[in-house]
Write a protein that holds these residues in place. Structure first.
Motif, PDB file in Angstrom:
ATOM      1  N   ILE A  42       0.854  -1.179   0.000  1.00 18.41           N
ATOM      2  CA  ILE A  42       0.000   0.000   0.000  1.00 18.41           C
ATOM      3  C   ILE A  42       0.891   1.229   0.000  1.00 18.41           C
ATOM      4  O   ILE A  42       1.629   1.485   0.955  1.00 18.41           O
ATOM      5  N   VAL A  43       0.844   1.987  -1.089  1.00 16.79           N
ATOM      6  CA  VAL A  43       1.524   3.279  -1.150  1.00 16.79           C
ATOM      7  C   VAL A  43       0.536   4.326  -0.651  1.00 16.79           C
ATOM      8  O   VAL A  43      -0.556   4.475  -1.198  1.00 16.79           O
ATOM      9  N   HIS A  44       0.906   5.025   0.402  1.00 22.13           N
ATOM     10  CA  HIS A  44      -0.011   5.973   1.028  1.00 22.13           C
ATOM     11  C   HIS A  44      -0.501   6.987   0.004  1.00 22.13           C
ATOM     12  O   HIS A  44       0.300   7.594  -0.718  1.00 22.13           O
ATOM     13  N   GLY A  45      -1.807   7.173  -0.055  1.00 22.78           N
ATOM     14  CA  GLY A  45      -2.418   8.042  -1.054  1.00 22.78           C
ATOM     15  C   GLY A  45      -2.272   9.517  -0.723  1.00 22.78           C
ATOM     16  O   GLY A  45      -2.468   9.939   0.422  1.00 22.78           O
ATOM     17  N   GLY A  46      -1.931  10.313  -1.736  1.00 25.82           N
ATOM     18  CA  GLY A  46      -1.694  11.735  -1.534  1.00 25.82           C
ATOM     19  C   GLY A  46      -2.886  12.496  -0.994  1.00 25.82           C
ATOM     20  O   GLY A  46      -2.717  13.551  -0.375  1.00 25.82           O
ATOM     21  N   ALA A  47      -4.088  12.011  -1.209  1.00 27.21           N
ATOM     22  CA  ALA A  47      -5.270  12.728  -0.714  1.00 27.21           C
ATOM     23  C   ALA A  47      -5.312  12.773   0.802  1.00 27.21           C
ATOM     24  O   ALA A  47      -5.962  13.638   1.383  1.00 27.21           O
ATOM     25  N   HIS A  48      -4.609  11.855   1.459  1.00 27.26           N
ATOM     26  CA  HIS A  48      -4.533  11.843   2.921  1.00 27.26           C
ATOM     27  C   HIS A  48      -3.347  12.651   3.449  1.00 27.26           C
ATOM     28  O   HIS A  48      -3.128  12.694   4.671  1.00 27.26           O
ATOM     29  N   THR A  50       0.064  13.807   4.862  1.00 23.11           N
ATOM     30  CA  THR A  50       1.049  13.101   5.691  1.00 23.11           C
ATOM     31  C   THR A  50       0.404  12.408   6.889  1.00 23.11           C
ATOM     32  O   THR A  50       1.105  11.962   7.798  1.00 23.11           O
ATOM     33  N   ASP A  51      -0.917  12.308   6.879  1.00 23.77           N
ATOM     34  CA  ASP A  51      -1.636  11.543   7.896  1.00 23.77           C
ATOM     35  C   ASP A  51      -1.748  10.106   7.384  1.00 23.77           C
ATOM     36  O   ASP A  51      -2.591   9.799   6.534  1.00 23.77           O
ATOM     37  N   ASN A  52      -0.911   9.223   7.901  1.00 23.14           N
ATOM     38  CA  ASN A  52      -0.787   7.860   7.373  1.00 23.14           C
ATOM     39  C   ASN A  52      -1.734   6.858   8.035  1.00 23.14           C
ATOM     40  O   ASN A  52      -1.575   5.647   7.846  1.00 23.14           O
ATOM     41  N   ARG A  53      -2.718   7.331   8.790  1.00 21.80           N
ATOM     42  CA  ARG A  53      -3.536   6.403   9.569  1.00 21.80           C
ATOM     43  C   ARG A  53      -4.304   5.406   8.706  1.00 21.80           C
ATOM     44  O   ARG A  53      -4.452   4.235   9.090  1.00 21.80           O
ATOM     45  N   ALA A  54      -4.807   5.820   7.543  1.00 17.05           N
ATOM     46  CA  ALA A  54      -5.571   4.892   6.696  1.00 17.05           C
ATOM     47  C   ALA A  54      -4.684   3.735   6.241  1.00 17.05           C
ATOM     48  O   ALA A  54      -5.096   2.570   6.242  1.00 17.05           O
ATOM     49  N   THR A  55      -3.449   4.056   5.860  1.00 17.19           N
ATOM     50  CA  THR A  55      -2.515   3.019   5.429  1.00 17.19           C
ATOM     51  C   THR A  55      -2.099   2.135   6.593  1.00 17.19           C
ATOM     52  O   THR A  55      -2.088   0.900   6.492  1.00 17.19           O
ATOM     53  N   LEU A  56      -1.768   2.741   7.727  1.00 15.61           N
ATOM     54  CA  LEU A  56      -1.326   1.963   8.886  1.00 15.61           C
ATOM     55  C   LEU A  56      -2.442   1.071   9.412  1.00 15.61           C
ATOM     56  O   LEU A  56      -2.187  -0.055   9.859  1.00 15.61           O
ATOM     57  N   ASP A  57      -3.683   1.551   9.350  1.00 10.75           N
ATOM     58  CA  ASP A  57      -4.814   0.724   9.775  1.00 10.75           C
ATOM     59  C   ASP A  57      -4.927  -0.523   8.899  1.00 10.75           C
ATOM     60  O   ASP A  57      -5.113  -1.637   9.406  1.00 10.75           O
ATOM     61  N   ARG A  67       2.579  -4.764   3.052  1.00  7.10           N
ATOM     62  CA  ARG A  67       3.616  -3.830   3.452  1.00  7.10           C
ATOM     63  C   ARG A  67       3.176  -2.441   2.977  1.00  7.10           C
ATOM     64  O   ARG A  67       2.232  -2.312   2.209  1.00  7.10           O
ATOM     65  N   GLY A  68       3.897  -1.403   3.417  1.00 12.27           N
ATOM     66  CA  GLY A  68       3.454  -0.063   3.085  1.00 12.27           C
ATOM     67  C   GLY A  68       4.583   0.894   2.780  1.00 12.27           C
ATOM     68  O   GLY A  68       5.741   0.680   3.155  1.00 12.27           O
ATOM     69  N   VAL A  69       4.223   1.963   2.077  1.00 18.06           N
ATOM     70  CA  VAL A  69       5.098   3.105   1.805  1.00 18.06           C
ATOM     71  C   VAL A  69       4.386   4.337   2.344  1.00 18.06           C
ATOM     72  O   VAL A  69       3.250   4.620   1.960  1.00 18.06           O
ATOM     73  N   ALA A  70       5.032   5.055   3.239  1.00 20.67           N
ATOM     74  CA  ALA A  70       4.427   6.204   3.901  1.00 20.67           C
ATOM     75  C   ALA A  70       4.687   7.494   3.126  1.00 20.67           C
ATOM     76  O   ALA A  70       5.558   7.551   2.256  1.00 20.67           O
ATOM     77  N   VAL A  71       3.911   8.512   3.452  1.00 24.04           N
ATOM     78  CA  VAL A  71       4.203   9.883   3.018  1.00 24.04           C
ATOM     79  C   VAL A  71       4.460  10.685   4.283  1.00 24.04           C
ATOM     80  O   VAL A  71       3.550  10.914   5.084  1.00 24.04           O
ATOM     81  N   ILE A  72       5.721  11.050   4.482  1.00 25.09           N
ATOM     82  CA  ILE A  72       6.107  11.754   5.699  1.00 25.09           C
ATOM     83  C   ILE A  72       7.054  12.892   5.348  1.00 25.09           C
ATOM     84  O   ILE A  72       7.785  12.823   4.362  1.00 25.09           O
ATOM     85  N   PRO A  73       7.062  13.946   6.148  1.00 24.48           N
ATOM     86  CA  PRO A  73       8.095  14.959   5.986  1.00 24.48           C
ATOM     87  C   PRO A  73       9.390  14.461   6.599  1.00 24.48           C
ATOM     88  O   PRO A  73       9.395  13.538   7.417  1.00 24.48           O
ATOM     89  N   GLY A 100       0.256  18.546  -0.555  1.00 24.79           N
ATOM     90  CA  GLY A 100       0.015  18.109   0.812  1.00 24.79           C
ATOM     91  C   GLY A 100       0.931  17.027   1.317  1.00 24.79           C
ATOM     92  O   GLY A 100       0.780  16.564   2.449  1.00 24.79           O
ATOM     93  N   GLY A 101       1.912  16.598   0.501  1.00 27.41           N
ATOM     94  CA  GLY A 101       2.813  15.540   0.920  1.00 27.41           C
ATOM     95  C   GLY A 101       4.221  16.048   1.149  1.00 27.41           C
ATOM     96  O   GLY A 101       4.425  17.101   1.750  1.00 27.41           O
ATOM     97  N   ALA A 102       5.195  15.301   0.647  1.00 28.82           N
ATOM     98  CA  ALA A 102       6.601  15.672   0.775  1.00 28.82           C
ATOM     99  C   ALA A 102       7.172  15.944  -0.609  1.00 28.82           C
ATOM    100  O   ALA A 102       7.065  15.108  -1.507  1.00 28.82           O
ATOM    101  N   SER A 103       7.768  17.122  -0.791  1.00 31.13           N
ATOM    102  CA  SER A 103       8.383  17.477  -2.062  1.00 31.13           C
ATOM    103  C   SER A 103       9.809  16.933  -2.119  1.00 31.13           C
ATOM    104  O   SER A 103      10.341  16.402  -1.144  1.00 31.13           O
ATOM    105  N   PHE A 104      10.455  17.094  -3.260  1.00 31.09           N
ATOM    106  CA  PHE A 104      11.834  16.631  -3.410  1.00 31.09           C
ATOM    107  C   PHE A 104      12.809  17.457  -2.577  1.00 31.09           C
ATOM    108  O   PHE A 104      13.978  17.067  -2.445  1.00 31.09           O
TER     109      PHE A 104
END
Length: 270
Positions: A42-48, A50-57, A67-73, A100-104
């Motif tokens: 599960i690659v965390h969706g940008g619409a959420h 940096t709140d990764n709760r949907a993926t972690l749940d 397994r998962g890929v997070a979107v975090i700063p 709303g996520g993490a830029s390069f």
């Protein structure tokens, strides 16, 4: 692939650049039952954001299979990242496509932080030329990295383009991976998108040990007719004609990158 929502439990980010329908853990399981898919990332969706709760749940509900890929700063505490690792996170994604996520801009620090846990980076480009802007940073970083959606190189750009040549150079660093997913966005032809085959076959021949596949379900921000996931699975033998290639790309490579348990050889009755 992604999960979204349910939005009454896991609200979408106020900074999002798109609003998907709820596509939940239950929906994902139903799809996998039809397609015969045993494991997924599960690659965390940008619409959420940096709140990764949907993926972690979702990961917590099936920790062996997912397994998962997070979107975090960058700059999250070691403890926060450690908790994510225990939950099944194995990478973090940066994007120039969604808000709303993490830029390069986070790349150097996220690379160092990912390396602490053996995570990889996922780079989600808006256009292929952006790869050239970060190529030197990727060469310098210690963490593995995944070029999402074949680095957004279109069929019209082709194998002779500067971004594609950069992909080949980066594959030879032994830290680069290429994800074959969402390629219907990059084709100038209708399904089965044969104009993408030269790019696919070139990377798969160059480094078959560094290729992974994704469905990109549920296909957010889709600029073309909504693809059928069964049709996308049916493309795999065209992309990877040899059974050994399919085993490597669909099973062995993701097991190594995401830390899945080995799958025992099936027992054949004599």
């Amino acid at each position: 692939m992604h999960v979204f929502g349910p939005s009454d439990r896991f609200p979408f980010s106020t900074e999002r650049s798109y609003t998907p329908e709820d596509c939940t853990f239950e929906d994902l399981n139903a799809l996998h039952a039809v397609l015969g898919i045993d494991r997924a990332v599960i690659v965390h969706g940008g619409a959420h954001g940096t709140d990764n709760r949907a993926t972690l749940d979702a990961l917590g509900r099936d920790p062996v299979r997912l397994r998962g890929v997070a979107v975090i700063p960058s700059g999250l505490s070691f403890a926060e990242r450690e908790n994510m690792h225990v939950s099944g996170i194995r990478g973090c994604r940066m994007s120039t496509v969604v808000a709303g996520g993490a830029s390069f801009d986070h790349l150097p620090r996220l690379a160092a932080e990912a390396d602490e846990f053996g995570w990889h980076l996922v780079l989600h480009f808006h256009r292929a030329a952006e790869l050239l802007d970060v190529e030197n940073e990727l060469v310098a970083c210690r963490a593995d990295f995944v070029l999402d959606h074949l680095a957004r190189i279109t069929a019209l750009e082709g194998t002779g383009s500067a971004p594609f040549q950069a992909v080949l150079r980066l594959l030879d660093t032994d830290r680069c991976w290429v994800k074959l997913a969402s390629l219907y966005r990059l084709s100038a032809e209708p399904y089965p998108h044969r104009d993408m085959l030269p790019l696919i076959h070139k990377v798969a021949t160059h480094r078959p040990d560094r290729i992974i596949w994704g469905s990109n379900w549920p296909h957010p921000i889709c600029p073309v007719a909504m693809p059928d996931d069964g049709d996308l699975v049916d493309l795999i033998p065209m992309w990877l004609p040899e059974v050994a290639q399919q085993q490597q790309v669909l099973v062995d490579n993701p097991a190594r990158l995401y830390g899945f348990e080995a799958i025992a050889e099936p027992h054949h009755a004599s």
